[in-house]
Write a protein that holds these residues in place. Structure first.
Motif, PDB file in Angstrom:
ATOM      1  N   ASP A 185       0.849  -1.187   0.000  1.00  0.00           N
ATOM      2  CA  ASP A 185       0.000   0.000   0.000  1.00  0.00           C
ATOM      3  C   ASP A 185       0.886   1.239   0.000  1.00  0.00           C
ATOM      4  O   ASP A 185       1.986   1.229   0.538  1.00  0.00           O
ATOM      5  CB  ASP A 185      -0.905   0.027   1.230  1.00  0.00           C
ATOM      6  CG  ASP A 185      -1.893  -1.121   1.222  1.00  0.00           C
ATOM      7  OD1 ASP A 185      -2.246  -1.586   0.123  1.00  0.00           O
ATOM      8  OD2 ASP A 185      -2.297  -1.545   2.318  1.00  0.00           O
ATOM      9  N   GLU A 186       0.372   2.292  -0.608  1.00  0.00           N
ATOM     10  CA  GLU A 186       1.131   3.535  -0.598  1.00  0.00           C
ATOM     11  C   GLU A 186       1.162   4.081   0.827  1.00  0.00           C
ATOM     12  O   GLU A 186       0.136   4.108   1.510  1.00  0.00           O
ATOM     13  CB  GLU A 186       0.488   4.555  -1.527  1.00  0.00           C
ATOM     14  CG  GLU A 186       0.596   4.174  -2.984  1.00  0.00           C
ATOM     15  CD  GLU A 186       0.040   5.261  -3.881  1.00  0.00           C
ATOM     16  OE1 GLU A 186      -0.019   6.433  -3.446  1.00  0.00           O
ATOM     17  OE2 GLU A 186      -0.342   4.936  -4.997  1.00  0.00           O
ATOM     18  N   PRO A 187       2.328   4.503   1.286  1.00  0.00           N
ATOM     19  CA  PRO A 187       2.391   5.022   2.661  1.00  0.00           C
ATOM     20  C   PRO A 187       1.635   6.340   2.762  1.00  0.00           C
ATOM     21  O   PRO A 187       1.761   7.223   1.921  1.00  0.00           O
ATOM     22  CB  PRO A 187       3.884   5.222   2.899  1.00  0.00           C
ATOM     23  CG  PRO A 187       4.482   5.341   1.544  1.00  0.00           C
ATOM     24  CD  PRO A 187       3.617   4.527   0.628  1.00  0.00           C
ATOM     25  N   LYS A 188       0.821   6.441   3.781  1.00  0.00           N
ATOM     26  CA  LYS A 188       0.083   7.680   3.974  1.00  0.00           C
ATOM     27  C   LYS A 188       0.914   8.592   4.874  1.00  0.00           C
ATOM     28  O   LYS A 188       1.667   8.124   5.736  1.00  0.00           O
ATOM     29  CB  LYS A 188      -1.290   7.414   4.569  1.00  0.00           C
ATOM     30  CG  LYS A 188      -1.290   6.572   5.802  1.00  0.00           C
ATOM     31  CD  LYS A 188      -2.705   6.250   6.216  1.00  0.00           C
ATOM     32  CE  LYS A 188      -2.663   5.267   7.377  1.00  0.00           C
ATOM     33  NZ  LYS A 188      -3.973   4.868   7.786  1.00  0.00           N
ATOM     34  N   PRO A 189       0.815   9.877   4.661  1.00  0.00           N
ATOM     35  CA  PRO A 189       1.620  10.789   5.473  1.00  0.00           C
ATOM     36  C   PRO A 189       1.235  10.701   6.946  1.00  0.00           C
ATOM     37  O   PRO A 189       0.063  10.529   7.294  1.00  0.00           O
ATOM     38  CB  PRO A 189       1.316  12.166   4.888  1.00  0.00           C
ATOM     39  CG  PRO A 189       0.061  12.001   4.113  1.00  0.00           C
ATOM     40  CD  PRO A 189      -0.023  10.561   3.704  1.00  0.00           C
TER      41      PRO A 189
END
Length: 82
Positions: A63-67
């Motif tokens: 998954d794309e890392p969320k800020p």
């Protein structure tokens, strides 16, 4: 598991190195792309030219890392400069 067959010795070497080092390998077969760990590299001894069957265990896409925080940050001591 994903099974891939090839006669390219360079590609087989790349898969064997990935298997030995425990790294992930990527295979593009037609329109599909599979990335995962190499489980086995088997030579088919009865075929001429030599062919290899490579078995890959696909890994789930990351998954794309969320800020962690919002993009805007207030400077807590900004009023000290005025």
């Amino acid at each position: 598991m994903f099974t891939y067959e090839t006669a390219d010795q360079r590609e087989v070497r790349r898969f064997r190195i990935a298997q030995f080092n425990g790294r992930m390998a990527t295979v593009k077969s037609g329109e599909s792309t599979v990335t995962g760990f190499v489980r086995s590299v088997l030579e088919q001894e009865s075929s001429i030219p030599p062919r290899w069957t490579i078995t890959i265990i696909p890994s789930a896409p990351k998954d794309e890392p969320k800020p962690l925080r919002g993009a805007l940050r207030a400077r807590p001591f900004a009023e000290d400069y005025f």
